[in-house]
Design a protein around this motif. Structure first.
Motif, PDB file in Angstrom:
ATOM      1  N   PHE A  54       2.541  -4.330  -3.207  1.00  0.00           N
ATOM      2  CA  PHE A  54       2.423  -4.566  -4.646  1.00  0.00           C
ATOM      3  C   PHE A  54       0.961  -4.553  -5.087  1.00  0.00           C
ATOM      4  CE2 PHE A  54       2.269  -7.359  -8.399  1.00  0.00           C
ATOM      5  CZ  PHE A  54       3.140  -6.646  -9.217  1.00  0.00           C
ATOM      6  N   ILE A  55       0.096  -5.187  -4.331  1.00  0.00           N
ATOM      7  CA  ILE A  55      -1.324  -5.230  -4.676  1.00  0.00           C
ATOM      8  C   ILE A  55      -1.931  -3.832  -4.612  1.00  0.00           C
ATOM      9  CG2 ILE A  55      -3.584  -6.036  -3.870  1.00  0.00           C
ATOM     10  CD1 ILE A  55      -2.175  -8.682  -3.109  1.00  0.00           C
ATOM     11  N   VAL A  56      -1.607  -3.051  -3.578  1.00  0.00           N
ATOM     12  CA  VAL A  56      -2.148  -1.693  -3.454  1.00  0.00           C
ATOM     13  C   VAL A  56      -1.681  -0.820  -4.613  1.00  0.00           C
ATOM     14  CG1 VAL A  56      -2.017   0.416  -2.062  1.00  0.00           C
ATOM     15  CG2 VAL A  56      -2.500  -1.772  -0.969  1.00  0.00           C
ATOM     16  N   LEU A  57      -0.397  -0.894  -4.967  1.00  0.00           N
ATOM     17  CA  LEU A  57       0.107  -0.097  -6.093  1.00  0.00           C
ATOM     18  C   LEU A  57      -0.533  -0.526  -7.413  1.00  0.00           C
ATOM     19  CD1 LEU A  57       3.891   0.248  -5.213  1.00  0.00           C
ATOM     20  CD2 LEU A  57       2.158   2.052  -5.246  1.00  0.00           C
ATOM     21  N   THR A  58      -0.744  -1.810  -7.588  1.00  0.00           N
ATOM     22  CA  THR A  58      -1.384  -2.298  -8.814  1.00  0.00           C
ATOM     23  C   THR A  58      -2.830  -1.820  -8.903  1.00  0.00           C
ATOM     24  OG1 THR A  58       0.043  -4.251  -8.780  1.00  0.00           O
ATOM     25  CG2 THR A  58      -1.936  -4.362 -10.140  1.00  0.00           C
ATOM     26  N   ILE A  59      -3.548  -1.855  -7.788  1.00  0.00           N
ATOM     27  CA  ILE A  59      -4.928  -1.374  -7.780  1.00  0.00           C
ATOM     28  C   ILE A  59      -4.970   0.134  -8.031  1.00  0.00           C
ATOM     29  CG2 ILE A  59      -6.942  -1.029  -6.288  1.00  0.00           C
ATOM     30  CD1 ILE A  59      -6.291  -3.819  -5.127  1.00  0.00           C
ATOM     31  N   PHE A  60      -4.033   0.885  -7.425  1.00  0.00           N
ATOM     32  CA  PHE A  60      -3.968   2.320  -7.671  1.00  0.00           C
ATOM     33  C   PHE A  60      -3.721   2.603  -9.148  1.00  0.00           C
ATOM     34  CE2 PHE A  60      -1.523   6.300  -7.868  1.00  0.00           C
ATOM     35  CZ  PHE A  60      -2.500   7.153  -7.385  1.00  0.00           C
ATOM     36  N   LYS A  61      -2.836   1.830  -9.751  1.00  0.00           N
ATOM     37  CA  LYS A  61      -2.558   2.006 -11.183  1.00  0.00           C
ATOM     38  C   LYS A  61      -3.789   1.661 -12.019  1.00  0.00           C
ATOM     39  CE  LYS A  61       0.636  -0.624 -12.960  1.00  0.00           C
ATOM     40  NZ  LYS A  61       1.899  -1.226 -13.427  1.00  0.00           N
ATOM     41  N   PHE A  63      -6.967   1.928 -11.075  1.00  0.00           N
ATOM     42  CA  PHE A  63      -7.917   3.027 -10.911  1.00  0.00           C
ATOM     43  C   PHE A  63      -7.515   4.227 -11.758  1.00  0.00           C
ATOM     44  CE2 PHE A  63      -9.325   1.403  -6.555  1.00  0.00           C
ATOM     45  CZ  PHE A  63     -10.515   0.914  -7.065  1.00  0.00           C
ATOM     46  N   PHE A  64      -6.226   4.521 -11.799  1.00  0.00           N
ATOM     47  CA  PHE A  64      -5.749   5.661 -12.582  1.00  0.00           C
ATOM     48  C   PHE A  64      -5.996   5.441 -14.071  1.00  0.00           C
ATOM     49  CE2 PHE A  64      -2.507   8.371 -14.530  1.00  0.00           C
ATOM     50  CZ  PHE A  64      -2.834   9.571 -13.908  1.00  0.00           C
TER      51      PHE A  64
END
Length: 112
Positions: A54-61, A63-64
């Motif tokens: 969840f944290i990795v996906l949130t950070i990716f979002k 950055f995007f």
């Protein structure tokens, strides 16, 4: 006045079509990442793996969003690295604090 590509009328008095394709592409990518986050959060049992995903996906979002809406992807590489390196260090700090927090909790459970 600045000229914007794709927004100039083709003939005098004619209004150009708005260039909204990139906005819709960004919208659908963000919807997809958010849906993936919901799938992981609601279908997995609470665990460190689920929280990490969840944290990795949130950070990716994040950055995007910064790249698209704050136009960071159009900047020079030095400015991009100036922003990304401190952010990566903050992510590392977050992971370290979560890990240490779980050890601290295990430590106190030994004495109770």
């Amino acid at each position: 006045m600045a000229n914007h590509a794709g927004t100039e009328p083709t003939a005098p008095g004619e209004i150009a079509k708005p260039n909204t394709g990139w906005i819709w592409r960004t919208f659908w990518i963000l919807v997809g990442i958010t849906a993936l986050e919901f799938v992981f959060v609601f279908l997995m049992n609470p665990s460190t793996l689920r929280n990490s995903i969840f944290i990795v996906l949130t950070i990716f979002k994040a950055f995007f969003i910064v790249a698209e809406f704050m136009h960071l992807k159009h900047e020079v590489k030095a400015l991009i690295w100036t922003i990304l390196i401190p952010m990566a260090l903050l992510v590392w700090l977050l992971i370290a604090l979560v890990t240490e927090g779980s050890y601290q909790n295990a430590f106190w459970n030994v004495f109770n």
